[in-house]
Write a protein that holds these residues in place. Structure first.
Motif, mmCIF file in Angstrom:
data_model
loop_
_atom_site.group_PDB
_atom_site.id
_atom_site.type_symbol
_atom_site.label_atom_id
_atom_site.label_comp_id
_atom_site.label_asym_id
_atom_site.label_seq_id
_atom_site.Cartn_x
_atom_site.Cartn_y
_atom_site.Cartn_z
ATOM 1 N N LEU A 68 0.824 -1.200 0.000
ATOM 2 C CA LEU A 68 0.000 0.000 0.000
ATOM 3 C C LEU A 68 0.865 1.260 0.000
ATOM 4 C CD1 LEU A 68 -2.991 0.851 0.073
ATOM 5 C CD2 LEU A 68 -2.781 0.971 2.560
ATOM 6 N N VAL A 69 1.918 1.271 0.809
ATOM 7 C CA VAL A 69 2.819 2.424 0.844
ATOM 8 C C VAL A 69 3.559 2.557 -0.486
ATOM 9 C CG1 VAL A 69 4.826 3.442 1.992
ATOM 10 C CG2 VAL A 69 3.028 2.378 3.355
ATOM 11 N N LEU A 70 3.964 1.429 -1.076
ATOM 12 C CA LEU A 70 4.616 1.473 -2.390
ATOM 13 C C LEU A 70 3.679 2.030 -3.457
ATOM 14 C CD1 LEU A 70 6.595 -1.885 -2.324
ATOM 15 C CD2 LEU A 70 7.566 0.430 -2.357
ATOM 16 N N VAL A 71 2.406 1.662 -3.395
ATOM 17 C CA VAL A 71 1.423 2.225 -4.330
ATOM 18 C C VAL A 71 1.336 3.732 -4.125
ATOM 19 C CG1 VAL A 71 -1.048 2.349 -4.870
ATOM 20 C CG2 VAL A 71 0.068 0.124 -4.671
ATOM 21 N N PHE A 72 1.308 4.175 -2.874
ATOM 22 C CA PHE A 72 1.245 5.603 -2.586
ATOM 23 C C PHE A 72 2.469 6.329 -3.152
ATOM 24 C CE2 PHE A 72 2.399 9.193 0.140
ATOM 25 C CZ PHE A 72 1.282 9.999 -0.053
ATOM 26 N N PHE A 73 3.659 5.768 -2.939
ATOM 27 C CA PHE A 73 4.875 6.402 -3.456
ATOM 28 C C PHE A 73 4.911 6.433 -4.981
ATOM 29 C CE2 PHE A 73 7.286 5.491 0.667
ATOM 30 C CZ PHE A 73 7.263 6.815 1.051
ATOM 31 N N ASN A 74 4.191 5.541 -5.619
ATOM 32 C CA ASN A 74 4.197 5.446 -7.083
ATOM 33 C C ASN A 74 2.892 5.921 -7.700
ATOM 34 O OD1 ASN A 74 6.784 3.921 -8.007
ATOM 35 N ND2 ASN A 74 6.123 2.902 -6.134
ATOM 36 N N LYS A 75 2.123 6.714 -6.970
ATOM 37 C CA LYS A 75 0.801 7.134 -7.460
ATOM 38 C C LYS A 75 0.883 7.917 -8.767
ATOM 39 C CE LYS A 75 0.506 11.191 -4.516
ATOM 40 N NZ LYS A 75 1.286 11.129 -3.320
ATOM 41 N N SER A 76 1.983 8.603 -9.010
ATOM 42 C CA SER A 76 2.113 9.354 -10.266
ATOM 43 C C SER A 76 2.101 8.411 -11.469
ATOM 44 C CB SER A 76 3.387 10.193 -10.262
ATOM 45 O OG SER A 76 4.523 9.356 -10.212
ATOM 46 N N LYS A 77 2.611 7.214 -11.314
ATOM 47 C CA LYS A 77 2.610 6.250 -12.417
ATOM 48 C C LYS A 77 1.192 5.782 -12.729
ATOM 49 C CE LYS A 77 7.332 4.970 -11.662
ATOM 50 N NZ LYS A 77 8.289 4.027 -11.160
ATOM 51 N N PHE A 78 0.348 5.690 -11.713
ATOM 52 C CA PHE A 78 -1.053 5.341 -11.941
ATOM 53 C C PHE A 78 -1.769 6.472 -12.669
ATOM 54 C CE2 PHE A 78 -0.090 2.486 -8.427
ATOM 55 C CZ PHE A 78 -0.662 1.309 -8.891
ATOM 56 N N LEU A 79 -1.462 7.693 -12.280
ATOM 57 C CA LEU A 79 -2.089 8.846 -12.917
ATOM 58 C C LEU A 79 -1.645 8.964 -14.381
ATOM 59 C CD1 LEU A 79 -1.771 11.422 -9.992
ATOM 60 C CD2 LEU A 79 -3.794 10.111 -10.670
ATOM 61 N N ASN A 80 -0.407 8.585 -14.658
ATOM 62 C CA ASN A 80 0.088 8.627 -16.042
ATOM 63 C C ASN A 80 -0.612 7.596 -16.930
ATOM 64 O OD1 ASN A 80 1.835 10.727 -15.555
ATOM 65 N ND2 ASN A 80 3.579 9.397 -15.130
ATOM 66 N N LEU A 81 -1.132 6.526 -16.362
ATOM 67 C CA LEU A 81 -1.859 5.538 -17.154
ATOM 68 C C LEU A 81 -3.093 6.150 -17.816
ATOM 69 C CD1 LEU A 81 -1.793 2.338 -14.925
ATOM 70 C CD2 LEU A 81 -0.558 2.747 -17.056
ATOM 71 N N ARG A 82 -3.720 7.073 -17.121
ATOM 72 C CA ARG A 82 -4.918 7.740 -17.665
ATOM 73 C C ARG A 82 -4.561 8.609 -18.854
ATOM 74 N NH1 ARG A 82 -7.402 10.702 -12.768
ATOM 75 N NH2 ARG A 82 -7.340 12.245 -14.397
ATOM 76 N N LYS A 83 -3.339 9.118 -18.891
ATOM 77 C CA LYS A 83 -2.928 10.040 -19.947
ATOM 78 C C LYS A 83 -2.481 9.325 -21.210
ATOM 79 C CE LYS A 83 -1.504 13.458 -16.556
ATOM 80 N NZ LYS A 83 -0.394 14.190 -15.989
ATOM 81 N N MET A 84 -2.285 8.005 -21.128
ATOM 82 C CA MET A 84 -1.835 7.265 -22.314
ATOM 83 C C MET A 84 -2.882 7.301 -23.401
ATOM 84 S SD MET A 84 -0.160 3.857 -20.789
ATOM 85 C CE MET A 84 1.577 3.710 -20.802
ATOM 86 N N GLN A 85 -2.432 7.516 -24.605
ATOM 87 C CA GLN A 85 -3.348 7.522 -25.757
ATOM 88 C C GLN A 85 -3.011 6.349 -26.648
ATOM 89 O OE1 GLN A 85 -3.143 11.273 -27.692
ATOM 90 N NE2 GLN A 85 -3.739 12.427 -25.884
ATOM 91 N N TYR A 86 -4.043 5.731 -27.141
ATOM 92 C CA TYR A 86 -3.843 4.569 -28.015
ATOM 93 C C TYR A 86 -4.207 4.893 -29.434
ATOM 94 C CZ TYR A 86 -3.416 2.072 -23.661
ATOM 95 O OH TYR A 86 -2.994 1.633 -22.447
#
Length: 129
Positions: free
Chosen positions: A111-129
């Motif tokens: 859970l803490v690792l997810v919190f530290f890497n939350k920017s990577k989750f947010l970047n997933l939304r920005k990916m365009q296919y």
């Protein structure tokens, strides 16, 4: 610098706990067979979960994929914790709650690792296919 050390401690803790339980799952240890029999998913659930945990531990240890491994680890550990709370009990075969404790520690690390890497989750939304 302190954050980097903390992240590595969290990574190693989660990965070591996930990896050390693989011996019991893959060898068919009596405790592991008992747990998965009670859950009604022996042997396929035991072996399948072992494979998923192996992949998860590797993902957690690789810095580029830590976010994904930690996310999967949270899901696995939520399942383990809920299984203990609602089906198995906190103490399984007189282990003093050790397995429940290890699942809780692993969940918190992930859970803490997810919190530290939350920017990577947010970047997933920005990916365009």
């Amino acid at each position: 610098m302190k954050t980097v050390i903390l992240v590595w401690v969290l990574r190693l803790t989660a990965a070591i706990i996930l990896l050390q339980t693989l011996y019991f799952k893959f060898s068919g240890a009596a405790e592991s067979v008992y747990i998965f029999s009670i859950l009604g998913i022996e042997p396929y659930g035991r072996i399948g979960l072992g494979v998923i945990e192996l992949i998860t531990a590797i993902l957690i240890l690789v810095p580029r994929t830590t976010w994904l491994g930690a996310f999967i680890g949270c899901g696995i550990m939520i399942g383990a914790i809920l299984s203990h709370v609602f089906v198995l009990g906190i103490t399984v075969q007189n282990d003093g709650g050790l397995l429940f404790g290890l699942a809780s520690i692993t969940f918190l690390c992930c859970l803490v690792l997810v919190f530290f890497n939350k920017s990577k989750f947010l970047n997933l939304r920005k990916m365009q296919y």
